[in-house]
Scaffold this motif. Structure first.
Motif, short mmCIF file in Angstrom:
data_model
loop_
_atom_site.label_atom_id
_atom_site.label_comp_id
_atom_site.label_asym_id
_atom_site.label_seq_id
_atom_site.Cartn_x
_atom_site.Cartn_y
_atom_site.Cartn_z
N ILE A 391 42.48 45.71 53.45
CA ILE A 391 42.13 45.00 54.67
C ILE A 391 41.06 43.94 54.39
CG2 ILE A 391 41.43 45.15 57.10
CD1 ILE A 391 44.08 46.62 56.32
N HIS A 392 39.97 44.34 53.78
CA HIS A 392 38.87 43.41 53.53
C HIS A 392 39.18 42.44 52.40
CE1 HIS A 392 36.26 45.70 56.25
NE2 HIS A 392 36.83 46.77 55.72
N ILE A 393 39.78 42.93 51.32
CA ILE A 393 40.19 42.07 50.21
C ILE A 393 41.71 41.94 50.28
CG2 ILE A 393 40.29 41.79 47.71
CD1 ILE A 393 37.76 43.47 47.49
N LYS A 394 42.20 40.74 50.49
CA LYS A 394 43.63 40.52 50.61
C LYS A 394 44.33 40.77 49.29
CE LYS A 394 43.36 37.07 54.33
NZ LYS A 394 43.68 35.67 54.71
N ALA A 395 45.47 41.40 49.35
CA ALA A 395 46.28 41.62 48.16
C ALA A 395 46.65 40.28 47.54
CB ALA A 395 47.54 42.40 48.50
N GLY A 396 46.63 40.25 46.22
CA GLY A 396 46.98 39.03 45.51
C GLY A 396 45.84 38.05 45.37
N THR A 397 44.62 38.44 45.76
CA THR A 397 43.48 37.55 45.61
C THR A 397 43.16 37.34 44.13
OG1 THR A 397 42.50 38.22 47.72
CG2 THR A 397 41.00 37.29 46.08
N VAL A 398 42.93 36.10 43.75
CA VAL A 398 42.48 35.77 42.40
C VAL A 398 41.17 35.01 42.52
CG1 VAL A 398 42.99 34.55 40.25
CG2 VAL A 398 44.84 35.68 41.50
N VAL A 399 40.11 35.58 41.99
CA VAL A 399 38.79 34.96 42.03
C VAL A 399 38.51 34.37 40.65
CG1 VAL A 399 36.32 35.31 42.40
CG2 VAL A 399 37.98 36.60 43.76
N ASN A 400 38.48 33.04 40.56
CA ASN A 400 38.23 32.41 39.27
C ASN A 400 36.88 31.71 39.20
OD1 ASN A 400 38.69 30.13 40.80
ND2 ASN A 400 40.75 29.77 39.98
N SER A 401 36.03 31.91 40.21
CA SER A 401 34.66 31.40 40.11
C SER A 401 33.86 32.35 39.22
CB SER A 401 34.03 31.31 41.50
OG SER A 401 34.07 32.56 42.16
N PRO A 402 32.93 31.81 38.42
CA PRO A 402 32.20 32.68 37.49
C PRO A 402 31.29 33.67 38.21
CG PRO A 402 31.33 30.43 37.45
CD PRO A 402 32.57 30.40 38.26
N SER A 403 31.23 34.88 37.67
CA SER A 403 30.34 35.92 38.18
C SER A 403 29.96 36.80 37.01
CB SER A 403 31.02 36.73 39.29
OG SER A 403 32.22 37.33 38.82
N ILE A 404 29.02 37.72 37.23
CA ILE A 404 28.51 38.55 36.14
C ILE A 404 28.16 39.93 36.67
CG2 ILE A 404 26.11 37.79 36.38
CD1 ILE A 404 26.11 37.66 33.20
N SER A 405 28.11 40.90 35.79
CA SER A 405 28.05 42.30 36.23
C SER A 405 26.78 42.67 36.99
CB SER A 405 28.23 43.24 35.03
OG SER A 405 27.24 43.02 34.05
N TYR A 406 25.68 41.94 36.82
CA TYR A 406 24.51 42.28 37.62
C TYR A 406 24.60 41.73 39.03
CZ TYR A 406 22.88 37.86 35.42
OH TYR A 406 22.77 36.58 34.94
N ASP A 407 25.73 41.10 39.38
CA ASP A 407 25.99 40.73 40.77
C ASP A 407 26.38 41.94 41.62
OD1 ASP A 407 25.56 37.95 40.60
OD2 ASP A 407 27.60 37.59 39.89
N TRP A 408 26.77 43.06 40.99
CA TRP A 408 27.32 44.17 41.78
C TRP A 408 26.26 44.86 42.64
CZ3 TRP A 408 31.98 43.58 42.84
CH2 TRP A 408 32.89 43.09 41.90
N MET A 409 24.99 44.89 42.21
CA MET A 409 23.98 45.49 43.08
C MET A 409 23.91 44.75 44.41
SD MET A 409 19.82 45.81 42.79
CE MET A 409 19.62 47.25 41.76
N ALA A 410 23.82 43.43 44.35
CA ALA A 410 23.75 42.64 45.58
C ALA A 410 25.04 42.75 46.39
CB ALA A 410 23.47 41.18 45.24
N THR A 411 26.17 42.83 45.71
CA THR A 411 27.46 42.94 46.39
C THR A 411 27.57 44.26 47.15
OG1 THR A 411 28.47 41.61 44.64
CG2 THR A 411 29.96 42.87 46.06
N PHE A 412 27.23 45.35 46.48
CA PHE A 412 27.31 46.66 47.12
C PHE A 412 26.29 46.78 48.26
CE2 PHE A 412 28.91 48.55 42.85
CZ PHE A 412 30.14 47.97 43.06
#
Length: 687
Positions: A391-412
């Motif tokens: 529901i929140h993330i649409k199926a088939g989404t492709v994210v090609n903007s750069p990101s990095i693993s320490y972004d997950w704290m802020a994301t969560f």
């Protein structure tokens, strides 16, 4: 060997994704459960939809392939993150940055500091627990510090987790049978602070999956109204390529797949049969064109590669089993699941000499890139990452903007409605994943030191083969990546690549990008602090100042109303702002309990400056550029001290102070390299 062109998402992919994206019943808008699945040394090229499916489609019999149907399904139902990076190209520093939400220039664990304490600061688990999450860590840790049992200073239970089950020590994660210790000797698995007995014939990938499922089942039966956060850190495919005892149990989920039994000697339902024995049938008899000559008979895959393929496929089954459990418990729609790796592929196998040595060349685990684990070229850092949240993330989404693993704290934290500490270097990726809101650019920065050289793989460009590693840095800004190997000093140039057009990094654009070169060199100093335990050749370089036209005396003081146990990274508008002449709580607007002063610090001479603050028992934080100079946001019972090398001139600064006493006050001091200490004068502030 064939270089495979960059993947193109097929029409079939989008059709299947559309079908899977149809709304499900029982959707909830409450805080989502969060499961972060971190595998060990899995290459970008190990996952079907990221690379291996292309190999299969070419049907080149000299290029063997591995299938990952469950991970492919997860990606099609959610988001493929094609330009996601690990925080470091080796496990301990990478995991430390993930859990602490900071880059390697701010992390307490750097380089090859295995089993070092993670540091005294906010962790991902603490942030989520503040938002009433139940938190659990399962699997490999390796960040506990010196000591034993309850004396480990950063045991998971001491850094925000309510429960822990797994390998505490880094070295234990090299062996995947705790009792039998087939190739690396027996190891210890811990339940909280106690060692677990009776783990006979327990293959750790299965064991950790069973324990993860057991936790989720029990949590939903008892506390289904309380969200949970799970850090599920597998120790595979890293290190010794050991095989499971048997085929994966059928069904998956609540009543099938791997099951936790909890009986000594029979802890899980695959703790029977022969240890280190099972190879998936599709690999057991696999052959390939070893000499690239169709006229000669194909030969069997070497046993080493049958082992790797089985370990990889087992991970796929384990993730599929877990995803089926979420469906069976009817919590899939409200569970955010992220799958990623801690770094690029390894050439380690830890098998006896009679086995063929493992090389990532056989399956091209590095995909389209050059570099492997311990490299800062794309192959060592780019990770095949999947995010799934129906529901929140649409199926088939492709994210090609750069990101990095320490972004997950802020994301969560964003997903949970929790305040993320101002210290974090990451940003929330929810806008990219959900398509809602504006995505803030990720700060992609890596530093690392490692002896040795890049392997001389035929697939790698000749200019990269055998290259000395030494001190390394990587920065990405937009489509451009800057890389430095074997750094001798700050004046060393970055190699500059447009990785959207040149993923193998073969065309160095640095010769005609002088402005970009200068920008990258400056950024490399404005994102980090020196660490005596991980010295760098640029530690003494002066952080460059800025040219500001017609600056005015004073600062801007902004105030905010926050309800947080710490100073958060601010996204809301200030409730008041005021031009002030100096750094003084009394001159700031009275409204609000958080003051943030913003402006420039005028440094009188080149040199090292040490900052300190008197702030009572209040939370406090200071950045110069993007450097975390003073961090008094975690503990308020001591005065933080921080040093930084600064060039003469103006430097952007943000200073945060949480008013928590009846008579709030703040004094900021600097000490020059001659040892002269004084309060920063009012004349040093500009806006």
């Amino acid at each position: 060997m064939i270089r495979i062109p960059k993947m193109r998402i097929s029409l079939l992919f989008f059709f299947v994704a559309f079908i899977w994206n149809l709304p499900a019943k029982g959707q909830s808008d409450s805080q989502p459960n969060i499961i972060f699945i971190l595998v060990d040394d899995l290459g970008y090229g190990d996952i079907g939809v990221f690379f291996q499916n292309e190999r299969k489609s070419l049907n080149d019999r000299s290029e063997p392939w591995i299938m990952t149907p469950q991970l492919d399904k997860m990606a099609m139902q959610g988001a493929m993150m094609t330009d996601h990076y690990a925080a470091a190209p080796v496990c301990a520093p990478s995991r430390a940055s993930i859990l602490m939400g900071v880059n390697q220039g701010h992390a307490h664990v750097r380089d090859n500091q295995f089993d070092k304490e993670i540091g005294k600061n906010h962790t991902m688990a603490e942030v989520l627990r503040s938002a009433r999450y139940t938190t659990v860590a399962v699997g490999k840790w390796g960040l506990q510090g010196k000591g034993e049992g309850p004396d480990w200073p950063t045991h998971p239970l001491k850094v925000g987790f309510d429960q822990y089950f797994g390998y505490i020590r880094h070295r234990d994660g090299h062996e995947h049978y705790p009792v039998e210790g087939v190739y690396r000797g027996s190891k210890e698995v811990y339940q909280n602070y106690e060692t677990v007995q009776g783990l006979d014939k327990c293959y750790t990938g299965d064991l950790f999956t069973a324990k993860a499922k057991d936790f989720i089942i029990k949590h939903q039966a008892k506390d289904s109204q309380q969200p949970f956060f799970m850090y599920l850190a597998y120790d595979t495919p890293h290190a010794v390529l050991e095989l499971p005892t048997q085929d994966y149990p059928a069904g998956g989920g609540l009543n099938g797949g791997i099951q936790w039994l909890g009986n000594a000697g029979k802890m899980i339902n695959t703790a029977s049969g022969e240890v280190d024995s099972f190879v998936y049938p599709e690999f057991a008899n696999a052959t390939y064109d070893h000499d690239k000559n169709e006229a000669t008979p194909e030969v069997a895959w070497p046993d080493t590669y049958k082992r790797y393929a089985t370990v990889n496929r087992r991970i796929d089954d384990q993730v599929g089993d877990l995803m089926q459990l979420l469906e069976d418990l009817e919590i899939s729609e409200n569970t955010l699941v992220v799958f990623t790796s801690d770094n690029g592929p390894s050439r380690e196998s830890y098998l006896p000499e009679e086995y063929v040595a493992y090389t990532p060349e056989f399956f091209n685990n590095f995909a389209h890139f050059d570099g492997i684990k311990r490299d800062v070229y794309e192959g060592g850092l780019r990770t095949a990452t999947i995010a799934h949240w129906p529901i929140h993330i649409k199926a088939g989404t492709v994210v090609n903007s750069p990101s990095i693993s320490y972004d997950w704290m802020a994301t969560f934290a964003d997903a949970a409605g929790a305040p993320v500490p101002v210290r974090t270097d990451g940003v929330s990726l929810l806008p990219s994943l959900t398509g809602k809101g504006k995505q803030e650019p990720s700060q992609v920065y890596v530093e690392y030191a490692q002896g040795g050289k890049i392997p001389k793989y035929a697939e790698f460009l000749e200019s990269h083969q055998g290259k000395l590693r030494g001190q390394m840095q990587m920065i990405r800004q937009g489509e451009m990546v800057g890389v430095r190997y074997n750094i001798q000093g700050q004046e060393d140039d970055f190699e500059l690549y447009d990785v959207t057009k040149d993923p193998q990094q073969g065309t160095d654009l640095s010769s005609d990008r002088e402005a970009l070169q200068a920008s990258f060199k400056a950024a490399a100093l404005r994102l980090r602090v020196a660490d005596a335990q991980a010295p760098r050749p640029y530690d003494e370089a002066l952080v460059p100042s800025l040219e500001i036209r017609k600056p005015k005396k004073g600062l801007i003081a902004k105030t905010y109303d926050i309800n947080s146990p710490w100073i958060p990274k601010l996204s809301q508008k200030a409730i008041a702002n005021k031009k002030v002449n100096r750094l003084a709580v009394q001159e700031a607007p009275a409204k609000g309990n958080l003051v943030m002063w913003q402006g420039y610090l005028d440094v009188p001479e080149d040199g090292k400056y040490t900052f300190s603050a008197n702030r009572g028992e209040s939370h406090f934080f200071m950045r110069i550029h993007d450097i975390s100079v003073l961090d008094g946001n975690y503990a308020t019972d001591h005065s933080p001290i921080g040093s930084v090398q600064l060039e003469k001139g103006l430097h952007p600064v943000k200073i945060y102070y949480l008013k928590e006493t009846q008579t709030p006050s703040l004094e900021l001091f600097w000490t020059d390299q001659e040892g002269n200490k004084e309060e920063v004068p009012a004349g040093a502030w500009y806006r």
